[in-house]
Scaffold this motif. Sequence first.
Motif, PDB file in Angstrom:
ATOM      1  N   ILE A 197       9.546   1.431   1.418  1.00  0.00           N
ATOM      2  CA  ILE A 197       9.560   1.367  -0.048  1.00  0.00           C
ATOM      3  C   ILE A 197       9.456   2.782  -0.593  1.00  0.00           C
ATOM      4  CG2 ILE A 197       8.301   0.607  -2.105  1.00  0.00           C
ATOM      5  CD1 ILE A 197       7.320  -1.795  -0.457  1.00  0.00           C
ATOM      6  N   VAL A 241       5.257   3.246   2.496  1.00  0.00           N
ATOM      7  CA  VAL A 241       5.500   3.466   1.066  1.00  0.00           C
ATOM      8  C   VAL A 241       5.452   4.959   0.791  1.00  0.00           C
ATOM      9  CG1 VAL A 241       4.680   3.020  -1.275  1.00  0.00           C
ATOM     10  CG2 VAL A 241       4.405   1.269   0.479  1.00  0.00           C
ATOM     11  N   ASN A 261      -0.620  -4.287   2.094  1.00  0.00           N
ATOM     12  CA  ASN A 261      -0.334  -3.614   3.354  1.00  0.00           C
ATOM     13  C   ASN A 261      -1.535  -3.664   4.293  1.00  0.00           C
ATOM     14  OD1 ASN A 261       2.277  -2.715   3.788  1.00  0.00           O
ATOM     15  ND2 ASN A 261       2.013  -0.854   2.599  1.00  0.00           N
ATOM     16  N   ILE A 320       7.701  -7.773  -4.385  1.00  0.00           N
ATOM     17  CA  ILE A 320       8.319  -6.568  -3.811  1.00  0.00           C
ATOM     18  C   ILE A 320       8.132  -6.569  -2.302  1.00  0.00           C
ATOM     19  CG2 ILE A 320       8.091  -4.051  -3.625  1.00  0.00           C
ATOM     20  CD1 ILE A 320       7.486  -4.062  -6.677  1.00  0.00           C
ATOM     21  N   MET A 321       6.913  -6.850  -1.842  1.00  0.00           N
ATOM     22  CA  MET A 321       6.654  -6.866  -0.401  1.00  0.00           C
ATOM     23  C   MET A 321       7.496  -7.924   0.307  1.00  0.00           C
ATOM     24  SD  MET A 321       4.438  -4.534   0.500  1.00  0.00           S
ATOM     25  CE  MET A 321       3.675  -5.121   1.997  1.00  0.00           C
ATOM     26  N   ALA A 359       3.859  -7.097  -7.099  1.00  0.00           N
ATOM     27  CA  ALA A 359       3.644  -6.414  -5.812  1.00  0.00           C
ATOM     28  C   ALA A 359       3.947  -7.358  -4.650  1.00  0.00           C
ATOM     29  CB  ALA A 359       2.204  -5.899  -5.724  1.00  0.00           C
ATOM     30  N   ARG A 360       3.498  -8.606  -4.754  1.00  0.00           N
ATOM     31  CA  ARG A 360       3.779  -9.596  -3.699  1.00  0.00           C
ATOM     32  C   ARG A 360       5.283  -9.841  -3.571  1.00  0.00           C
ATOM     33  NH1 ARG A 360      -0.649 -12.727  -1.976  1.00  0.00           N
ATOM     34  NH2 ARG A 360      -2.537 -12.229  -3.133  1.00  0.00           N
ATOM     35  N   HIS A 420      -1.966  -2.588  -5.596  1.00  0.00           N
ATOM     36  CA  HIS A 420      -1.755  -3.955  -5.096  1.00  0.00           C
ATOM     37  C   HIS A 420      -0.897  -3.946  -3.824  1.00  0.00           C
ATOM     38  CE1 HIS A 420      -3.768  -6.053  -8.310  1.00  0.00           C
ATOM     39  NE2 HIS A 420      -3.017  -5.471  -9.226  1.00  0.00           N
ATOM     40  N   ILE A 421       0.129  -3.114  -3.804  1.00  0.00           N
ATOM     41  CA  ILE A 421       0.972  -3.008  -2.606  1.00  0.00           C
ATOM     42  C   ILE A 421       0.149  -2.484  -1.436  1.00  0.00           C
ATOM     43  CG2 ILE A 421       2.896  -1.722  -1.578  1.00  0.00           C
ATOM     44  CD1 ILE A 421       4.364  -2.036  -4.273  1.00  0.00           C
ATOM     45  N   LYS A 422      -0.703  -1.487  -1.686  1.00  0.00           N
ATOM     46  CA  LYS A 422      -1.557  -0.938  -0.630  1.00  0.00           C
ATOM     47  C   LYS A 422      -2.510  -2.006  -0.092  1.00  0.00           C
ATOM     48  CE  LYS A 422      -3.385   3.017  -1.525  1.00  0.00           C
ATOM     49  NZ  LYS A 422      -4.294   4.066  -2.051  1.00  0.00           N
ATOM     50  N   LEU A 431       0.999   0.106  -7.175  1.00  0.00           N
ATOM     51  CA  LEU A 431       0.850   0.657  -5.822  1.00  0.00           C
ATOM     52  C   LEU A 431      -0.498   0.284  -5.200  1.00  0.00           C
ATOM     53  CD1 LEU A 431       2.588   4.136  -5.962  1.00  0.00           C
ATOM     54  CD2 LEU A 431       3.408   1.997  -4.991  1.00  0.00           C
TER      55      LEU A 431
END
Length: 97
Positions: free
Chosen positions: A53, A86, A77, A44-45, A41-42, A72-74, A70
């Motif tokens: 995304i 996203v 964010n 990707i960000m 996730a890190r 982790h991405i959230k 998702l």
Amino acid sequence: IRDEESGYNKNLFCIPKHYEEDLERVFIPHGLILDRTERLARDIMQDMGSHHIVALCVLKGGYKFFADLLDHIKALNQNGDKSVPVTMDFVRIKSYC
């Protein structure tokens, strides 16, 4: 994981009773999978910069990983310096052989 890797003894983990007889060893512990998912996730960000995304989940087995990724991405964010939009969607795929 190397081919000669012997894994971890199953007695080191809480294995559900109905799986005990089916498992011999654990090759990748759940915590390691979560750690690698967070690292992905890190990455990707970082790679996406400020681009939108679009996350696409292939159903029939991919949902749990997709949801964890998702999450982790959230979190990144919400807690990071920047916020990236996203969008997510799901597809079902059949293979024809």
